[in-house]
Structures are given as C-alpha cells and as structure tokens.
Scaffold this motif. Structure first.
Motif, PDB file in Angstrom:
ATOM      1  N   PHE A  53       0.852  -1.190   0.000  1.00 46.35           N
ATOM      2  CA  PHE A  53       0.000   0.000   0.000  1.00 46.35           C
ATOM      3  C   PHE A  53       0.890   1.244   0.000  1.00 46.35           C
ATOM      4  N   PRO A  54       0.993   1.971  -1.094  1.00 41.57           N
ATOM      5  CA  PRO A  54       1.779   3.210  -1.090  1.00 41.57           C
ATOM      6  C   PRO A  54       1.169   4.235  -0.126  1.00 41.57           C
ATOM      7  N   LEU A  55       2.030   4.996   0.520  1.00 45.08           N
ATOM      8  CA  LEU A  55       1.597   6.033   1.454  1.00 45.08           C
ATOM      9  C   LEU A  55       1.924   7.419   0.904  1.00 45.08           C
ATOM     10  N   ASP A  56       0.987   8.330   1.078  1.00 48.62           N
ATOM     11  CA  ASP A  56       1.200   9.736   0.739  1.00 48.62           C
ATOM     12  C   ASP A  56       1.601   9.915  -0.719  1.00 48.62           C
ATOM     13  N   ARG A  57       2.851  10.313  -1.005  1.00 48.05           N
ATOM     14  CA  ARG A  57       3.249  10.620  -2.386  1.00 48.05           C
ATOM     15  C   ARG A  57       4.006   9.480  -3.054  1.00 48.05           C
ATOM     16  N   THR A  58       4.106   8.332  -2.421  1.00 49.72           N
ATOM     17  CA  THR A  58       4.793   7.195  -3.033  1.00 49.72           C
ATOM     18  C   THR A  58       3.989   6.686  -4.231  1.00 49.72           C
ATOM     19  N   VAL A  59       4.670   6.404  -5.325  1.00 47.28           N
ATOM     20  CA  VAL A  59       3.997   5.933  -6.539  1.00 47.28           C
ATOM     21  C   VAL A  59       4.772   4.762  -7.125  1.00 47.28           C
ATOM     22  N   ALA A  60       4.051   3.736  -7.537  1.00 49.36           N
ATOM     23  CA  ALA A  60       4.642   2.581  -8.221  1.00 49.36           C
ATOM     24  C   ALA A  60       3.956   2.394  -9.566  1.00 49.36           C
ATOM     25  N   THR A  61       4.644   1.735 -10.475  1.00 52.27           N
ATOM     26  CA  THR A  61       4.065   1.449 -11.783  1.00 52.27           C
ATOM     27  C   THR A  61       4.174  -0.036 -12.073  1.00 52.27           C
ATOM     28  N   LEU A  62       3.188  -0.543 -12.793  1.00 51.02           N
ATOM     29  CA  LEU A  62       3.199  -1.915 -13.288  1.00 51.02           C
ATOM     30  C   LEU A  62       3.686  -1.883 -14.730  1.00 51.02           C
ATOM     31  N   LEU A  63       4.739  -2.636 -15.004  1.00 60.56           N
ATOM     32  CA  LEU A  63       5.391  -2.610 -16.312  1.00 60.56           C
ATOM     33  C   LEU A  63       5.378  -3.993 -16.946  1.00 60.56           C
ATOM     34  N   VAL A  64       5.177  -4.028 -18.258  1.00 55.98           N
ATOM     35  CA  VAL A  64       5.267  -5.267 -19.019  1.00 55.98           C
ATOM     36  C   VAL A  64       6.564  -5.237 -19.822  1.00 55.98           C
ATOM     37  N   VAL A  72       6.728  -1.332 -21.052  1.00 51.49           N
ATOM     38  CA  VAL A  72       5.579  -0.446 -21.269  1.00 51.49           C
ATOM     39  C   VAL A  72       4.742  -0.443 -20.005  1.00 51.49           C
ATOM     40  N   GLU A  73       4.394   0.748 -19.543  1.00 48.71           N
ATOM     41  CA  GLU A  73       3.565   0.898 -18.339  1.00 48.71           C
ATOM     42  C   GLU A  73       2.126   0.511 -18.640  1.00 48.71           C
ATOM     43  N   THR A  74       1.518  -0.242 -17.718  1.00 48.55           N
ATOM     44  CA  THR A  74       0.102  -0.588 -17.871  1.00 48.55           C
ATOM     45  C   THR A  74      -0.771   0.011 -16.778  1.00 48.55           C
ATOM     46  N   ALA A  75      -0.179   0.413 -15.651  1.00 48.16           N
ATOM     47  CA  ALA A  75      -0.954   1.040 -14.584  1.00 48.16           C
ATOM     48  C   ALA A  75      -0.018   1.782 -13.643  1.00 48.16           C
ATOM     49  N   THR A  76      -0.520   2.850 -13.072  1.00 47.22           N
ATOM     50  CA  THR A  76       0.189   3.630 -12.063  1.00 47.22           C
ATOM     51  C   THR A  76      -0.622   3.583 -10.780  1.00 47.22           C
ATOM     52  N   VAL A  77       0.048   3.299  -9.672  1.00 50.59           N
ATOM     53  CA  VAL A  77      -0.644   3.134  -8.388  1.00 50.59           C
ATOM     54  C   VAL A  77       0.013   4.026  -7.352  1.00 50.59           C
ATOM     55  N   GLY A  78      -0.804   4.815  -6.686  1.00 52.44           N
ATOM     56  CA  GLY A  78      -0.316   5.676  -5.619  1.00 52.44           C
ATOM     57  C   GLY A  78      -1.086   5.447  -4.342  1.00 52.44           C
ATOM     58  N   PHE A  95       2.531 -11.353 -13.503  1.00 49.61           N
ATOM     59  CA  PHE A  95       2.580 -11.222 -14.952  1.00 49.61           C
ATOM     60  C   PHE A  95       3.336  -9.955 -15.344  1.00 49.61           C
ATOM     61  N   THR A  96       3.393  -8.989 -14.422  1.00 50.37           N
ATOM     62  CA  THR A  96       4.073  -7.720 -14.675  1.00 50.37           C
ATOM     63  C   THR A  96       5.210  -7.525 -13.680  1.00 50.37           C
ATOM     64  N   GLN A  97       5.969  -6.484 -13.909  1.00 51.22           N
ATOM     65  CA  GLN A  97       6.994  -6.057 -12.960  1.00 51.22           C
ATOM     66  C   GLN A  97       6.497  -4.789 -12.276  1.00 51.22           C
ATOM     67  N   CYS A  98       6.708  -4.679 -10.982  1.00 56.50           N
ATOM     68  CA  CYS A  98       6.263  -3.504 -10.228  1.00 56.50           C
ATOM     69  C   CYS A  98       7.476  -2.743  -9.722  1.00 56.50           C
ATOM     70  N   VAL A  99       7.563  -1.458 -10.080  1.00 57.18           N
ATOM     71  CA  VAL A  99       8.738  -0.637  -9.772  1.00 57.18           C
ATOM     72  C   VAL A  99       8.294   0.663  -9.100  1.00 57.18           C
ATOM     73  N   ILE A 100       9.018   1.058  -8.065  1.00 58.83           N
ATOM     74  CA  ILE A 100       8.770   2.343  -7.411  1.00 58.83           C
ATOM     75  C   ILE A 100       9.260   3.469  -8.323  1.00 58.83           C
ATOM     76  N   GLN A 101       8.380   4.420  -8.638  1.00 61.57           N
ATOM     77  CA  GLN A 101       8.748   5.549  -9.485  1.00 61.57           C
ATOM     78  C   GLN A 101       8.907   6.842  -8.704  1.00 61.57           C
ATOM     79  N   VAL A 102       8.151   6.998  -7.619  1.00 59.71           N
ATOM     80  CA  VAL A 102       8.323   8.139  -6.724  1.00 59.71           C
ATOM     81  C   VAL A 102       8.588   7.570  -5.341  1.00 59.71           C
TER      82      VAL A 102
END
Length: 274
Positions: A53-64, A72-78, A95-102
């Motif tokens: 569960f990202p908190l506050d301004r933390t953002v992760a993306t799901l990448l294929v 290629v990004e398929t979803a952004t989760v904050g 099925f995807t890779q999840c990476v912290i972007q912020v």
C-alpha cells in the motif's frame, strides 16, 4: 467524505476508508517500509506473496517487459490503492513487474493475511473487489490508449495520472523514466515534451516536469484519463481535489453503490482529509 486525518492509516486512501473493526483485522499484519526510486517490488514470474500500500506521495508502476531493455507501463498506483495480491486470492506468479517511481513509504502485508481479512469482513472484501475492478479498468484503458492515440496524448495521460497521485504541479519524473514508461526512446520523448512545452502545457525542469495548466492539459489529452477517473468515481466513490489529486475513496456495505461524487471538492475539504 475525505478520510479522517487521525486515522491510523490516513496515508493510504483504501486503508483510510475502512471502519475501525476492519482496520483491526489488518493492523497487526501491516509493516512500514521505505523505498527508493527504482526499487523492484516484484518481477515477472515471481510469487506475489505480499500486498503493498503506497503512502502519501509514493507511486509505483506496473510494467510489461517487451524484450531487451524496453518496458511499457500498464498502470500507475499511488496512495489511492495497492499492488500485489490485492487482485488475486493468494500466491500467484506475477505477470508484470512492479517498480517504485516516486520514492517514499509503503505499508506491506502478507497476501494470505489479507485474504483471511476479506473472508472475515464483507465490507472490506467489497472495497478491495471494487478497487480491483478500477485497477483493471486503468490497465485496459492504458492498453487501448497505447494502441490508438498519438504519443503526445499518451504523454499527457501519463502525466495527468501521476499528478492525480502526487498532488503537485512539479512532477518528480525524468525524461528517461518517462520514455521507459511509454516504451519509446529518450530522444523521441524529448521531442514530444519540447512540443508540449512550446504549447504552454508543461515546463521541462531538471528532474521535474512542471504542469502549467491542468484544464488546458485535460482538454488536449485524449479521453482515456477522464474515463478512468470517471470509473473510480462511480465504482469506488473517489473524490478529487480541484488540482486533480484523488483525496478519498469510500467503503460501503456490499451491494450498496457509493454515492455520486462531483468532479472536484473544495480545497478546505481536501485539507481536512489529510
């Protein structure tokens, strides 16, 4: 309404929407962690054994992964959501890779513990089912956008989605990272961003992309961003601030749809939800 700022998990809107009895089911199993940009939460083929569960301004993306170094990004989760076992019922390979972007803090729990809590609480289960539907809608709309719309509109969609989650005009994203999200080359993304800057929509800064005019940017974007926001409002009872930031979602009794929400709320209500 916006979540109570005194809620023990006010930094994540899904958790902040829960009643005290549901919080009690999750609290013993949630652990706080700090993540830097670029941290990988899970990779393709790995067991998704935890929910994050990202908190506050933390953002992760799901990448294929697309072969080589391309993704290629398929979803952004904050702070509006979660990633991992939230959309499944246990330990399934990713099925995807999840990476912290912020970079920032997250709360993490075992996926099996969340599964047990959902069995114990129909309201909690209903909230996560509705969120999973919204996450799927975001993925599907992203796929459609990548296939059908010009790169300029795809860039604007991605920037607007990030602004929804970080709540600031200065987006902490580099051109290299943006190129990776969109599966295009750095030179190409620089050309696109320069064009958008010439139109007065953004300003390219050092390690930042500044959004200059939210209303004009939304008008120049395709309708993909608005469609996803509309689905979040309808299905999850999402509330958005005037600057676009999502500031609350709502848990309801199973079978009870969230009440209709306006496109934006007043700034004072936004501050009350922090």
């Amino acid at each position: 309404m916006p979540s109570d700022p005194g809620h023990p998990f006010a930094g994540n809107l899904l958790l902040a929407a829960l009643a005290a009895s549901d919080v009690a089911l999750l609290a013993p199993h949630l652990a706080r962690r700090e993540h830097a940009r670029g941290d990988v939460l899970f990779r393709v083929g790995e067991d998704v054994s935890h929910v994050t569960f990202p908190l506050d301004r933390t953002v992760a993306t799901l990448l294929v992964p697309m072969g080589g170094d391309r993704t290629v990004e398929t979803a952004t989760v904050g702070h509006e959501g979660a990633m991992g076992g939230v959309v499944s019922h246990g330990y399934l390979p990713a099925f995807t890779q999840c990476v912290i972007q912020v970079d920032g803090a997250v709360l993490r729990m075992d996926a099996e513990k969340l599964r047990e809590a959902k069995r114990a609480s129909p309201t909690l289960n209903d909230l996560f089912v509705r969120y999973a539907d919204c996450l799927l809608a975001q993925v599907l709309q992203s796929v459609a956008c990548n296939a059908a719309h010009p790169i300029e509109q795809r860039v604007l969609r991605w920037l607007l989605g990030l602004q929804d989650r970080v709540g600031t005009d200065a987006l902490p994203i580099t051109q290299v990272v943006l190129a990776g999200m969109l599966g295009i080359g750095r030179t190409y993304v620089t050309t696109v961003l320069t064009k958008l800057q010439d139109q007065g929509l953004i300003h390219i800064g050092r390690g930042r992309i500044h959004m200059l005019d939210r209303a004009r940017t939304e008008a120049a974007c395709c309708d993909c961003h608005a469609r996803v926001r509309g689905h979040f409002r309808t299905v999850l009872g999402a509330i958005y601030a005037p600057d676009g930031e999502i500031v609350a979602v709502e848990a309801t009794e199973p079978g009870t749809p969230p009440p209709p929400r306006p496109d934006a709320i007043l700034p004072e209500l936004r501050e009350a939800g922090r």
